[in-house]
Design an enzyme around this catalytic site. Structure first.
Site, short mmCIF file in Angstrom:
data_model
loop_
_atom_site.label_atom_id
_atom_site.label_comp_id
_atom_site.label_asym_id
_atom_site.label_seq_id
_atom_site.Cartn_x
_atom_site.Cartn_y
_atom_site.Cartn_z
NE ARG A 89 -3.70 2.45 0.71
CZ ARG A 89 -3.54 3.76 0.45
NH1 ARG A 89 -2.41 4.18 -0.13
NH2 ARG A 89 -4.47 4.62 0.74
CD GLU B 50 -11.35 2.37 -3.17
OE1 GLU B 50 -11.05 1.27 -3.69
OE2 GLU B 50 -10.89 2.76 -2.08
NE ARG C 75 -4.07 -2.40 2.23
CZ ARG C 75 -4.90 -1.45 1.81
NH1 ARG C 75 -5.30 -1.43 0.55
NH2 ARG C 75 -5.33 -0.52 2.66
#
Length: 329
Positions: A12, A20, A63
């Site tokens: 990330r 998105e 992440r």
């Protein structure tokens, strides 16, 4: 996805957020696919990257949180500089925030990606569409109520689009995502006043058109009522004219019928008189043929005078028995 010491890890990128594309129950956002494609082009499969970390190494989704560097470029900032992402701060990880924010401001100045008015789905693009719709409103005075209604409908539609764009600029669209928030923060100061001025002008135009529509509607209604009354009067006049002609024709026919009746009466009277005369003549002819001839008149001898003393008119003295007489002495 990156391989770290043989371990496949999802990375990330710190302090940058992009539209998105895969979030559950969330539609694909503006330029989301383009942002994904941009990152694939900057980091082709097999690229070697350098990761730098901040306070937290992973997030709640496990992440890896990192700043990604490739060939000397800071990819986190490059995404924002291309207009495909915005700076985002999730404390305590703020190491790369200022770099990404500066890159975002650069994209905003250049009107790139999410900051471009040429991109229809972007906030500036939607504001630009609203401004164009508002500026396209005619300033022409409507000639009819129908035209005023059409102009008014156009103004209402343009204002509705502008109000939606204004909601985006001021966060009234109930959108809490960081991308929209970051974009609106960058562009609202410039676009909001322009939009507000255009909306104010259009709202005045809408109010004026509404008044004009009412005026024209009343005017047209009165004109229609007048025309209707005139048409009704003309119809009545035509009906009266036809009635007068019909009445005159009826009078003429009645008079002609009376004259014809008189002629017929005289003709019948003459025919009746002729018939009676003919019948009388026939009866007389019948009588003449059926009556006896008159007997010839017989001649009678003159009577002898009973006065033996012609010319004597004095007293008479009758002899006994009264058969003879003689003048009295």
């Amino acid at each position: 996805m990156a391989s770290l010491n043989g371990d496949e890890r999802t990375v990330r990128l710190l302090n940058v957020d992009t539209p998105e594309t895969k979030k559950p129950d969330t539609p694909v956002q503006c330029l989301g696919p383009e942002a994904t494609e941009y990152l694939k082009q900057r980091l082709p499969v097999g690229s070697s990257v350098h990761l730098e970390y901040d306070v937290e190494r992973t997030d709640k989704y496990e992440r890896t949180l990192a700043g990604v560097f490739h060939n000397g470029e800071f990819i986190n900032a490059e995404i924002a500089r291309a207009g495909y992402g915005v700076a985002v701060l999730f404390e305590p990880n703020d190491r790369f925030y200022e770099d990404v924010r500066e890159a975002q401001e650069e994209a905003s100045v250049r009107k790139a990606g999410l900051f471009s008015p040429e991109v229809d789905c972007s906030i500036p693009g939607q504001v630009q569409t609203a401004l164009e719709d508002l500026s396209a409103l005619t300033t022409e005075a409507p000639a009819t109520a129908q035209e005023a209604s059409a102009f008014l409908a156009g103004a209402v539609a343009a204002i509705s689009v502008a109000e939606a764009a204004d909601a985006l600029l001021h966060g009234a669209d109930e959108s809490a995502d960081a991308v929209r928030s970051g974009v609106r923060t960058s562009v609202a100061g410039t676009l909001a006043p322009k939009l507000a001025t255009a909306v104010k002008r259009a709202t005045k135009r809408k109010s004026w058109l509404k008044r004009q529509q009412n005026v024209l509607t009343t005017k047209e209604r009165k004109a229609a009522e007048k025309a209707k009354a005139e048409a009704a009067a003309a119809k009545r006049a035509e009906q009266d004219r036809k009635a007068a002609i019909q009445k005159a024709e009826e009078v003429r026919k009645a008079k002609a019928q009376r004259e014809a009746a008189k002629v017929a009466d005289r003709k019948r009277a003459a025919q009746e008189a002729a018939r009676i005369a003919e019948q009388r003549a026939e009866r007389q002819a019948v009588r003449r043929t059926t009556e006896r001839p008159a007997a010839p008149e017989r001649k009678t001898a003159p009577k002898k005078s009973s006065n033996p003393y012609p010319g004597y008119t004095g007293p008479r003295c009758y002899a006994p028995g009264g058969k003879s007489w003689k003048p009295c002495p």
